[in-house]
Structure formats: C-alpha cells, structure tokens
Design a protein around this motif. Structure first.
Motif, PDB file in Angstrom:
ATOM      1  N   GLY A 117       0.827  -1.222   0.099  1.00 39.49           N
ATOM      2  CA  GLY A 117       0.281  -0.356   0.250  1.00 39.49           C
ATOM      3  C   GLY A 117       0.720   1.660  -0.210  1.00 39.49           C
ATOM      4  O   GLY A 117       0.166   2.586  -0.622  1.00 39.49           O
ATOM      5  N   VAL A 118       1.987   0.872   0.501  1.00 39.24           N
ATOM      6  CA  VAL A 118       3.039   2.236   0.694  1.00 39.24           C
ATOM      7  C   VAL A 118       4.390   2.717  -0.592  1.00 39.24           C
ATOM      8  O   VAL A 118       4.695   3.596  -0.686  1.00 39.24           O
ATOM      9  CB  VAL A 118       2.650   2.931   1.622  1.00 39.24           C
ATOM     10  CG1 VAL A 118       2.226   2.983   2.691  1.00 39.24           C
ATOM     11  CG2 VAL A 118       4.341   1.469   2.293  1.00 39.24           C
ATOM     12  N   ILE A 119       3.991   1.457  -1.670  1.00 36.67           N
ATOM     13  CA  ILE A 119       5.488   0.970  -1.941  1.00 36.67           C
ATOM     14  C   ILE A 119       5.155   1.572  -3.965  1.00 36.67           C
ATOM     15  O   ILE A 119       4.288   1.021  -3.941  1.00 36.67           O
ATOM     16  CB  ILE A 119       6.302  -0.605  -1.826  1.00 36.67           C
ATOM     17  CG1 ILE A 119       6.326  -0.670  -0.941  1.00 36.67           C
ATOM     18  CG2 ILE A 119       7.195  -0.144  -3.126  1.00 36.67           C
ATOM     19  CD1 ILE A 119       7.954   0.342   0.297  1.00 36.67           C
ATOM     20  N   ARG A 120       5.612   1.793  -3.962  1.00 35.58           N
ATOM     21  CA  ARG A 120       5.822   2.864  -5.263  1.00 35.58           C
ATOM     22  C   ARG A 120       6.177   1.495  -6.355  1.00 35.58           C
ATOM     23  O   ARG A 120       5.934   2.057  -7.369  1.00 35.58           O
ATOM     24  CB  ARG A 120       6.100   4.245  -5.644  1.00 35.58           C
ATOM     25  CG  ARG A 120       5.285   5.606  -5.332  1.00 35.58           C
ATOM     26  CD  ARG A 120       6.103   6.260  -5.720  1.00 35.58           C
ATOM     27  NE  ARG A 120       7.237   6.296  -6.096  1.00 35.58           N
ATOM     28  CZ  ARG A 120       8.288   6.950  -7.175  1.00 35.58           C
ATOM     29  NH1 ARG A 120       7.492   6.576  -7.780  1.00 35.58           N
ATOM     30  NH2 ARG A 120       9.184   7.080  -6.829  1.00 35.58           N
ATOM     31  N   GLY A 121       7.311   1.207  -5.727  1.00 32.39           N
ATOM     32  CA  GLY A 121       8.032  -0.081  -6.767  1.00 32.39           C
ATOM     33  C   GLY A 121       9.190   0.264  -7.102  1.00 32.39           C
ATOM     34  O   GLY A 121       9.253   0.052  -5.135  1.00 32.39           O
ATOM     35  N   ALA A 122      10.188  -0.471  -7.047  1.00 34.90           N
ATOM     36  CA  ALA A 122      11.559  -1.207  -6.037  1.00 34.90           C
ATOM     37  C   ALA A 122      13.043  -0.637  -7.881  1.00 34.90           C
ATOM     38  O   ALA A 122      12.338  -0.988  -8.755  1.00 34.90           O
ATOM     39  CB  ALA A 122      11.715  -2.623  -6.400  1.00 34.90           C
ATOM     40  N   TYR A 123      13.958   0.052  -7.076  1.00 36.61           N
ATOM     41  CA  TYR A 123      15.217   0.006  -8.040  1.00 36.61           C
ATOM     42  C   TYR A 123      15.851  -0.897  -7.888  1.00 36.61           C
ATOM     43  O   TYR A 123      16.002  -1.376  -6.316  1.00 36.61           O
ATOM     44  CB  TYR A 123      15.594   1.298  -7.250  1.00 36.61           C
ATOM     45  CG  TYR A 123      14.408   2.304  -7.988  1.00 36.61           C
ATOM     46  CD1 TYR A 123      14.960   2.710  -8.938  1.00 36.61           C
ATOM     47  CD2 TYR A 123      13.757   3.267  -7.012  1.00 36.61           C
ATOM     48  CE1 TYR A 123      14.032   4.196  -9.539  1.00 36.61           C
ATOM     49  CE2 TYR A 123      13.162   4.266  -7.095  1.00 36.61           C
ATOM     50  CZ  TYR A 123      13.844   4.835  -9.067  1.00 36.61           C
ATOM     51  OH  TYR A 123      13.141   5.524  -9.745  1.00 36.61           O
ATOM     52  N   LYS A 124      16.151  -2.093  -8.683  1.00 40.47           N
ATOM     53  CA  LYS A 124      16.804  -2.994  -8.926  1.00 40.47           C
ATOM     54  C   LYS A 124      19.049  -3.233  -8.716  1.00 40.47           C
ATOM     55  O   LYS A 124      19.077  -1.924  -9.410  1.00 40.47           O
ATOM     56  CB  LYS A 124      17.108  -3.463 -10.022  1.00 40.47           C
ATOM     57  CG  LYS A 124      15.868  -5.007  -9.520  1.00 40.47           C
ATOM     58  CD  LYS A 124      16.056  -6.071 -10.765  1.00 40.47           C
ATOM     59  CE  LYS A 124      15.287  -7.185 -10.173  1.00 40.47           C
ATOM     60  NZ  LYS A 124      15.119  -7.998 -11.613  1.00 40.47           N
ATOM     61  N   LEU A 125      19.120  -2.712  -7.167  1.00 44.58           N
ATOM     62  CA  LEU A 125      20.376  -2.572  -7.374  1.00 44.58           C
ATOM     63  C   LEU A 125      21.447  -3.431  -7.888  1.00 44.58           C
ATOM     64  O   LEU A 125      20.305  -4.595  -7.516  1.00 44.58           O
ATOM     65  CB  LEU A 125      21.086  -1.215  -6.022  1.00 44.58           C
ATOM     66  CG  LEU A 125      19.747  -0.071  -5.295  1.00 44.58           C
ATOM     67  CD1 LEU A 125      20.353   0.104  -3.737  1.00 44.58           C
ATOM     68  CD2 LEU A 125      20.301   0.584  -6.548  1.00 44.58           C
ATOM     69  N   SER A 126      23.009  -3.255  -7.217  1.00 40.85           N
ATOM     70  CA  SER A 126      24.027  -4.411  -7.759  1.00 40.85           C
ATOM     71  C   SER A 126      23.679  -5.466  -6.652  1.00 40.85           C
ATOM     72  O   SER A 126      23.557  -6.133  -6.543  1.00 40.85           O
ATOM     73  CB  SER A 126      25.693  -3.912  -7.632  1.00 40.85           C
ATOM     74  OG  SER A 126      25.785  -3.595  -6.655  1.00 40.85           O
TER      75      SER A 126
END
Length: 140
Positions: A117-126
């Motif tokens: 409900g509060v996460i827009r998305g995720a960035y894949k870091l190394s």
C-alpha cells in the motif's frame, strides 16, 4: 547519444528493508525527538513533535507497515505532504543515492499487504532492492 535519466533518493532502513524517498520531498533528517502522544490516535501515530516552534505529526513507519517495534533510537525523516510537514520515524538513515530510472520496476509481489500500500516500486541495485516509498500514502 541518449541521456540516462536518474532519480535522487534519500535512503533509510526499516528492519532489513532499504527504502527511499525522492530528495525533493524531504525537508530534513534529524535524530528522534521527544513526542507528545495524541489521545485516541491510531497506533501508528507516534505523536506530535516540536520542530523549531512548528508542531509536526510523527508517524511510526514500523507500526504503519506491520513491523515489530524498534528497540533503539529512531531517526526522523521530515517530509512535505501537500501543505503540511510530517515526520516519518525510521530505523537508520542511509545515503542519498542517484539511481537510474530504467532500473525501476513494479513492487515485488512478495511484499506484505501493508508494504504494497505504500511502495511505488523498486530499484534493482547491484546487491539488493531499494523500495521507493510513496510519501503521501505512508504519511496519511
């Protein structure tokens, strides 16, 4: 030659999760301060805090996201939500990271319902995922 667009995020830890908020939504980052409880407020409202004469609502993100309470001192990420200022309590502050926009993906399906409900998305870091927090949803 194409220009690679990036986003700058203020990062912080909540339990074992690395989260981030866009830099332009953050007013300041401070050590936790004494709070005044708000009678009859939901459990995730940690109270009111005085920031240089301005009374600011403080939201405990751990409680809001259904995580167990934090044992030690918490940090405050003071954010802009519309015309208001809100303090988000987090475990630990990280770095300001500049992440490529092409690494942004939909939120992982494995997140709890509260997190979804509060996460827009995720960035894949190394070496891990950086969860992009929806400031408006987390602070309301």
């Amino acid at each position: 030659m194409t220009t690679r667009t990036t986003t700058q995020l203020v990062t912080f830890m909540l339990a074992d999760r690395l989260c981030g908020i866009p830099v332009d939504r953050v007013q300041e980052v401070l050590p936790g301060r004494p709070r005044t409880r708000v009678p009859l407020a939901p459990d995730d409202v940690a109270g009111l805090v005085n920031l240089r004469g301005q009374v600011v609502l403080s939201v405990d993100l751990r409680r809001r996201l259904g995580l167990p309470p934090h044992d030690g001192d918490q940090m405050m990420v003071v954010v802009f939500v519309g015309d208001e200022t809100v303090s988000l309590l987090v475990d630990r502050i990280g770095d300001v990271l500049e992440v490529p926009d092409d690494r942004f993906e939909a939120p992982p399906q494995t997140l709890s319902e509260e997190l979804q409900g509060v996460i827009r998305g995720a960035y894949k870091l190394s070496d891990r995922l950086l969860l992009a927090l929806d400031v408006d949803a987390a602070a309301s």
